[in-house]
Structure formats: C-alpha cells, structure tokens
Design a protein around this motif. Sequence first.
Motif: not given
Length: 170
Positions: A13-14, A37, A52, A57-58
């Motif tokens: 997770d970034p 990321d 999940h 968001l990407l």
Amino acid sequence: MDQSGIAEGFGYDPASGAIKDARRLAGRRPLHFEAADTVPAGWDGFDAAFSHEVLYLLDDLPAHARALFGSLVPGGVYYAVMGVHNTSPLMVEWHEANIEELHLPQLYDIDDVIAVFQAAGFDTAASRLAVRFVPTAGHGHQGRGRLLDWLSYYYEHKLLLRFARAPEIT
Ligand SMILES: C[S@@+](CC[C@H](N)C(=O)[O-])C[C@H]1O[C@@H](n2cnc3c(N)ncnc32)[C@H](O)[C@@H]1O
C-alpha cells in the motif's frame, strides 16, 4: 490466515501508515508488508491476490492489471472488491463530493474494468458480494429511507470481481 492454512502472505500500500498498522496487527504471523504503489520488484509466484476498494483509486488500471497478472502463478486468481463505480448511486454522490479533495480519477464503468483485465490476459467473472447484516450506525437512518440506499449499495452494487490467470497447458 489463522483458520485457512495460508502459509505466507504479502501486502503493499502506498500509505506508510497503513503498512505500519498492518505490521503491528500481523504480530508473529508470516506476513510481509511494503509501502509501494505497485507490486514490489521480485514479488511473484502468488497463488491468490486480493484487494478491497482499491481499484477505483488507481489512475492507471491497465498497469495494475498487468502487474497483478505478472505476480500470479498460472492458475492463480486475483479477487477484487469494487463498490465505487459509476452505476453505484451512493458512490456517484460520494465521488462528486470528494473528487477534488482526494484527487480521485473519474469513476470507472464496471464493464470497462472487466475489459481492462481481459486485455491484461485474465479470464474474468463477477459476483455480488455476499453481505448480510449491515450495521445501522453510520448508514443514515434519519427517517429518509437512507438505510435502504445503503443496503442496496452493499447488496447490489458492491461487486466481487474474479480475475483468473489460466493454468499452463501441459
Ligand atoms: C478505501 S481504502 C481501502 C483499504 C482497505 N483495503 C479496506 O478495505 O479497509 C483504499 C486503500 O488503497 C490504497 N491505495 C491507493 N493507491 C494504491 C495503489 N496504487 N496500490 C495499492 N493500494 C493503493 C490506499 O492507500 C488505501 O489504503
């Protein structure tokens, strides 16, 4: 992990705070976390992967799909839960209110998401997420039927997508 006989797990997770929390919560379990990321270099050979509420968001969904494909063994599966998409009414509302502050990409259409993963080489399938009771707290029950909207979100619009890398033909 404790109940399902999972030998080892990896997560990225970034957000470094999320990684710190994950490491603390993992205790002595064989779980490894990195702030990144995309799939960290050298992470491959996975039987299964999951996310999940991350896809929406990407900015570069095709790059994510390719990275996940490359990280799985042939026959491996990536499960992704996605409730935030452009046919999810409550999330359309939420997205509109937060797009600037959270620097969100435009909402994805679920058919387009499927097409992106197919282009990366996955066999794709979709299901509704099997949700039963939803806590009423935080799900607006002020007499305007908002709770029913939330149930529709969890029952109808929150999807479990399955992206499978085909097994090797021997
Ligand atoms: C809505 S939260 C969901 C968190 C968690 N999966 C859950 O369901 O409680 C989205 C998470 O995706 C992470 N994220 C953002 N960009 C990412 C990326 N490029 N790759 C992986 N995770 C990302 C965020 O940092 C955040 O932790």
